[in-house]
Design an enzyme around this catalytic site. Structure first.
Site, PDB file in Angstrom:
ATOM      1  N   HIS A   1      77.509  38.936  43.819  1.00 32.97           N
ATOM      2  CA  HIS A   1      76.311  39.763  44.025  1.00 32.97           C
ATOM      3  C   HIS A   1      75.082  39.201  43.319  1.00 32.97           C
ATOM      4  O   HIS A   1      73.971  39.650  43.574  1.00 32.97           O
ATOM      5  CB  HIS A   1      76.583  41.195  43.536  1.00 32.97           C
ATOM      6  CG  HIS A   1      77.516  41.922  44.447  1.00 32.97           C
ATOM      7  ND1 HIS A   1      77.079  42.758  45.436  1.00 32.97           N
ATOM      8  CD2 HIS A   1      78.864  41.897  44.548  1.00 32.97           C
ATOM      9  CE1 HIS A   1      78.126  43.237  46.100  1.00 32.97           C
ATOM     10  NE2 HIS A   1      79.214  42.729  45.577  1.00 32.97           N
TER      11      HIS A   1
ATOM     12  N   ASP B   1      66.857  37.729  41.076  1.00 42.07           N
ATOM     13  CA  ASP B   1      67.679  38.855  41.486  1.00 42.07           C
ATOM     14  C   ASP B   1      68.532  38.403  42.658  1.00 42.07           C
ATOM     15  O   ASP B   1      68.002  37.790  43.597  1.00 42.07           O
ATOM     16  CB  ASP B   1      66.769  40.017  41.931  1.00 42.07           C
ATOM     17  CG  ASP B   1      67.382  41.365  41.622  1.00 42.07           C
ATOM     18  OD1 ASP B   1      68.617  41.450  41.582  1.00 42.07           O
ATOM     19  OD2 ASP B   1      66.622  42.341  41.415  1.00 42.07           O
TER      20      ASP B   1
ATOM     21  N   ASP C   1      95.286   8.026  57.023  1.00 42.87           N
ATOM     22  CA  ASP C   1      95.496   8.687  55.737  1.00 42.87           C
ATOM     23  C   ASP C   1      94.212   9.159  55.081  1.00 42.87           C
ATOM     24  O   ASP C   1      94.241   9.921  54.133  1.00 42.87           O
ATOM     25  CB  ASP C   1      96.175   7.724  54.756  1.00 42.87           C
ATOM     26  CG  ASP C   1      95.203   6.658  54.297  1.00 42.87           C
ATOM     27  OD1 ASP C   1      94.710   5.911  55.161  1.00 42.87           O
ATOM     28  OD2 ASP C   1      94.894   6.614  53.092  1.00 42.87           O
TER      29      ASP C   1
HETATM   30  C1  GDG Z   1      73.611  43.586  41.756  1.00 45.07           C
HETATM   31  C2  GDG Z   1      72.632  42.416  41.806  1.00 45.07           C
HETATM   32  C3  GDG Z   1      72.156  42.973  44.188  1.00 45.07           C
HETATM   33  C4  GDG Z   1      68.618  52.348  40.314  1.00 45.07           C
HETATM   34  N1  GDG Z   1      67.997  53.255  39.529  1.00 45.07           N
HETATM   35  C5  GDG Z   1      68.361  54.464  39.968  1.00 45.07           C
HETATM   36  C6  GDG Z   1      69.213  54.313  41.054  1.00 45.07           C
HETATM   37  N2  GDG Z   1      69.358  53.003  41.243  1.00 45.07           N
HETATM   38  C7  GDG Z   1      70.140  52.391  42.304  1.00 45.07           C
HETATM   39  C8  GDG Z   1      69.224  51.855  43.377  1.00 45.07           C
HETATM   40  C9  GDG Z   1      70.039  50.731  43.963  1.00 45.07           C
HETATM   41  C10 GDG Z   1      70.858  50.266  42.782  1.00 45.07           C
HETATM   42  O1  GDG Z   1      70.848  51.279  41.820  1.00 45.07           O
HETATM   43  C11 GDG Z   1      70.287  48.993  42.138  1.00 45.07           C
HETATM   44  O2  GDG Z   1      70.561  47.935  42.950  1.00 45.07           O
HETATM   45  P1  GDG Z   1      69.976  46.478  42.706  1.00 45.07           P
HETATM   46  O3  GDG Z   1      70.239  45.681  43.906  1.00 45.07           O
HETATM   47  O4  GDG Z   1      68.550  46.595  42.407  1.00 45.07           O
HETATM   48  O5  GDG Z   1      70.643  45.887  41.371  1.00 45.07           O
HETATM   49  P2  GDG Z   1      72.082  45.697  40.572  1.00 45.07           P
HETATM   50  O6  GDG Z   1      72.719  46.991  40.298  1.00 45.07           O
HETATM   51  O7  GDG Z   1      71.784  44.868  39.397  1.00 45.07           O
HETATM   52  O8  GDG Z   1      73.072  44.882  41.510  1.00 45.07           O
HETATM   53  C12 GDG Z   1      71.542  42.683  42.825  1.00 45.07           C
HETATM   54  C13 GDG Z   1      73.212  44.052  44.081  1.00 45.07           C
HETATM   55  O9  GDG Z   1      74.170  43.729  43.098  1.00 45.07           O
HETATM   56  C14 GDG Z   1      73.924  44.254  45.414  1.00 45.07           C
HETATM   57  O10 GDG Z   1      74.568  43.113  45.817  1.00 45.07           O
HETATM   58  O11 GDG Z   1      71.142  43.421  45.059  1.00 45.07           O
HETATM   59  O12 GDG Z   1      70.692  41.577  42.921  1.00 45.07           O
HETATM   60  O13 GDG Z   1      72.066  42.205  40.517  1.00 45.07           O
HETATM   61  O14 GDG Z   1      70.895  51.193  44.959  1.00 45.07           O
HETATM   62  O15 GDG Z   1      68.935  52.873  44.263  1.00 45.07           O
HETATM   63  N3  GDG Z   1      69.722  55.350  41.713  1.00 45.07           N
HETATM   64  C15 GDG Z   1      69.404  56.586  41.301  1.00 45.07           C
HETATM   65  N4  GDG Z   1      68.594  56.801  40.247  1.00 45.07           N
HETATM   66  C16 GDG Z   1      68.062  55.775  39.552  1.00 45.07           C
HETATM   67  O16 GDG Z   1      67.330  55.997  38.582  1.00 45.07           O
HETATM   68  N5  GDG Z   1      69.887  57.641  41.949  1.00 45.07           N
END
Ligand code: GDG
Length: 745
Positions: free
Chosen positions: A172, A381, A687
């Site tokens: 990821h 990211d 081979d």
């Molecule tokens: C890894 C990789 C890749 C965040 N704050 C709140 C909240 N969130 C949710 C968001 C989103 C998720 O968390 C964050 O997703 P990201 O993609 O930004 O980042 P990582 O968790 O670090 O994930 C990343 C991912 O894997 C998927 O492959 O995109 O690059 O680092 O869904 O909505 N949700 C709520 N409140 C918050 O304050 N409800």
């Protein structure tokens, strides 16, 4: 038919205890959002699944789990298998190796990586614990999908115990360029790559990450790819990109959710006519929060006309706060926020609203909808789901300002793409976003929405699982069988029945054993005698097809009535004719290549250059094993870059790196010869890597046999070069034709 088993470091929930009451709290995070959505909605979509299971580390006590396990089983349609590791080992594996080595390094923060031996040991131990938990419950037909950087060795550990298991791996986070990856201690980086290669399918978010991974595999494990397929330890592995999607409809449908509408209206009323910029990230140095704040500060400085007309809501979600690199940054960020607010606030206005908390889902979506712009500027990211969620939630307006260093940038090209470290770029992008006409906002958003809707999280999972099954099918088709007596008899019968036979034979490593010095590999009497007897039969056409130069082949085999193909097809000599050159370009290109190879001869004792009419080769058979191999990787790398945009080709052969004019390979040469003679029996033996071209080209045309074990496109394998002459001799011995023959295909 089988179960889908998801394996990730963490389970998709935590448990909260209040007195005697234990309740379940859904975790946030990219992977969890994606897979949970898939699990909840996938019942009918994949009829071939007999069950779903999630395995991961529990961040709660075993007793708490016992209290809620039954309720969970009744409510959810997937099983949970929690792992309860030793606290100290887990800490060194998670906060140590995963988040203080792999996370910083893979996000290009190499100076933050702490290469501590005990961290790596704990990482091995935890991957082993996962394997020990999973192996006993694995059933035939199960499809295992391992997620992320915490479990890179697990695919190999499972493969060791379950050689036929179906295993997918998805990373990821970014896979960094080789120059970054190689910073890790050698044993560690090789173990990680070898570990991941236990999977059948390895997925990344972007094309760049795929390329970086393939490059590292080539440099460290010496394995080359063929259209994203690799042959590693007798197994076909596919590496591909699967940019993760989101549950588009879940976000889009929130437009009409009454509760979200109420929150949104409140937010808008609170900010009156002021424009609203929003960002939400975990507290992580990769998210570029400090640089974002500097960009915002510069915006206020440079564009004073926007002061009091906008507000920036910066929501930071607590994360990994036991690691010092995280904790220190929190203080810095908060100080910076204080400085900006102190500097620009008025009695009735404050430019920054900062929250350090987890937002409830509906508040998050309401903020996405209310925001005039989202400012998402990570320094690196893997993907960034927030950017996608903002777009999906939009009610037809809003501007996404996105870092060009997030994986999502390669899909969301209608966003305003910025370099997160360039403060003036960030400042200018904010003004551009705030002033963007509504029709342009609508246009950009709808183009991005269409794309996100098409490749949502369900498509992503289905796509990955479909490819995983495809790889398994191909592996089955491709399994090279050791040539047994029955098959050999069948080949001999076919030989006897046929009247126009074509025997394509490689020279070095096939007809004769490898020799330390190429010029000393002359054929002995047994080889010459065999070739003479084979070619004496008018029904036979013997072709020696080699990477050797014309003059060696001519000197050793020129007197025999066989066709000679030298330098992979660049020169040929029909059995009853003279040598013909198939290439008519100048060989000035060799000067440049020779210069590079000479430098490698100096740096690698025992290596030497062999120059032929149309190719030039660097041999490292006689060098110190490890050194020769690692120099050969460097040479390959240098040459591949040098020959870009030319008609040359670099080949990674058996202890040799060779450059030749492309278009001449043994496969094309074999087909040319076959086309001229329309044979009813074809037998091909080889081979080396270059013989694989023949094996692929001759699929369905005849019998292909690889000499020595190892992955191959050939139908059969014989285990040593010493078996070649007896095999060919056996063709000349008549067998009883009354017994019915077996078919080979
Ligand atoms: C890894 C990789 C890749 C965040 N704050 C709140 C909240 N969130 C949710 C968001 C989103 C998720 O968390 C964050 O997703 P990201 O993609 O930004 O980042 P990582 O968790 O670090 O994930 C990343 C991912 O894997 C998927 O492959 O995109 O690059 O680092 O869904 O909505 N949700 C709520 N409140 C918050 O304050 N409800």
């Amino acid at each position: 038919m089988g179960r889908l088993i998801i394996i990730s470091n963490r389970l998709p929930f935590s448990l909260d205890r209040e007195g005697d009451k234990v309740s379940l709290r859904q975790s946030s995070g990219g992977l969890v959002s994606a897979i949970k959505s898939y699990f909840e909605n996938t019942g009918a979509q994949r009829g071939d699944l007999t069950g779903k299971m999630w395995i991961g580390v529990a961040d709660f006590p075993q007793d708490d789990w016992r209290q809620v396990a039954a309720a969970h089983a009744a409510e959810q349609d997937f099983d949970i298998l929690p792992i309860f590791p030793d606290k100290d080992v887990y800490d060194k594996y998670y906060n140590g190796f995963s988040n203080s080595v792999l996370w910083p390094l893979f996000h290009y923060f190499s100076s933050l990586a702490e290469y501590e031996g005990p961290y790596f040991d704990a990482y091995l131990q935890m991957n082993q614990l996962f394997a020990e938990t999973i192996v006993p419950i694995l059933e035939p037909g199960d499809q295992v999908w391992i997620h992320d950087y915490q479990l890179m060795i697990l695919p190999h550990l499972l493969r060791q115990k379950k050689p036929d298991a179906t295993i997918g791996f998805f990373l990821h986070i970014p896979f960094p360029s080789y120059e970054i990856f190689r910073l890790m201690p050698t044993e560690w980086k090789k173990t990680l790559l070898h570990g991941v290669m236990g999977a059948d399918l390895i997925g990344f978010h972007t094309y760049d990450y795929v390329q970086h991974f393939l490059h590292s595999v080539k440099m460290l494990l010496g394995v080359d790819n063929y259209f994203h397929n690799l042959q590693y330890q007798d197994r076909l592995i596919r590496i591909d990109l699967f940019p993760i999607g989101i549950d588009y409809n879940k976000f889009h449908q929130m437009a009409t959710d009454p509760e979200v509408e109420e929150i949104r209206t409140k937010i808008r009323a609170q900010f009156e006519d002021r424009k609203l910029i929003f960002s939400v990230d975990r507290l992580d140095y990769t998210k570029g929060l400090m640089q974002r704040l500097s960009g915002f500060e510069y915006f206020l400085e440079r564009y004073p006309e926007w002061r009091e007309k906008m507000v920036f809501v910066l929501n930071v979600v607590p994360s990994r706060d036991t690691i010092p690199a995280y904790n220190d940054r929190k203080k810095q960020i908060e100080e910076k926020i204080g400085t900006i607010n102190g500097r620009f606030s008025t009695i009735s206005w404050q430019p920054l609203i900062y929250r350090y908390n987890h937002l409830p889902f509906k508040d998050l979506v309401a903020l996405y909808q209310a925001a005039d712009a989202a400012l998402i500027t990570p320094l690196r990211d893997g993907m960034n789901l927030v950017a996608k969620e903002y777009v999906a939630s939009s009610l037809g307006r809003g501007v996404l300002i996105l870092s060009e260093l997030a994986g999502a940038a390669s899909e969301l090209s209608e966003a305003i793409l910025v370099n997160p470290t360039d403060t003036s770029d960030v400042a200018n992008s904010i003004t551009r976003a705030l002033a963007m006409p509504l029709y342009e906002q609508r246009n950009r958003i709808s183009l991005m929405q269409r794309r996100l809707q098409e490749y949502d999280v369900f498509k992503w999972v289905n796509d990955f699982m479909d490819q995983l099954q495809q790889v398994k099918q191909e592996q089955k088709k491709q399994k090279v069988k050791v040539l047994d007596e029955r098959t050999l008899t069948s080949i001999r019968r076919h030989y006897q029945r046929s009247s126009n036979r074509c025997l394509l034979l490689d020279y070095d490593g096939t007809l004769v054993p490898f020799s330390r010095i190429p010029s000393e590999a002359a054929p002995d009497n047994s080889v010459r005698d065999l070739l003479t007897r084979l070619s004496a039969d008018p029904k036979n056409h013997v072709i020696i097809i080699s990477g050797r130069d014309l003059s060696s082949l001519d000197r050793w085999l020129g007197s025999l009535p066989v066709t000679l193909v030298a330098e992979h097809g660049a020169s040929t000599r029909p059995r009853n004719g003279g040598w013909q050159q198939m290439v008519s370009v100048s060989d000035l290109w060799k000067d440049e290549i020779r210069r590079v190879m000479q430098a490698f001869v100096i740096r690698c004792a025992g290596s030497f250059i062999e120059e032929k009419t149309n190719t030039i080769a660097w041999h490292y058979r006689n060098t110190q094993t490890g050194l020769g191999f690692s120099r050969s990787r460097e040479l390959l790398n240098t040459l591949s870059q040098l020959i870009q945009n030319t008609t040359l080709q670099v080949i990674d052969g058996n202890k040799v790196v060779e450059v030749r004019i492309s278009g001449f390979d043994k496969g094309a040469s074999a087909l040319r010869i076959l086309g001229d003679m329309d044979p009813d029996f074809v037998l091909c033996l080889g081979d080396d890597t270059t013989d694989e071209d023949m094996f692929k080209a001759l699929e369905g045309e005849g019998y292909t046999i690889k000499v020595n074990n190892g992955a191959s496109a050939a139908q059969y394998t014989i285990l040593s070069q010493q078996q070649v002459l007896p095999l060919l001799n056996s063709l000349l011995v008549p067998i009883n034709t009354n017994t019915p023959s077996e078919t080979l295909s």
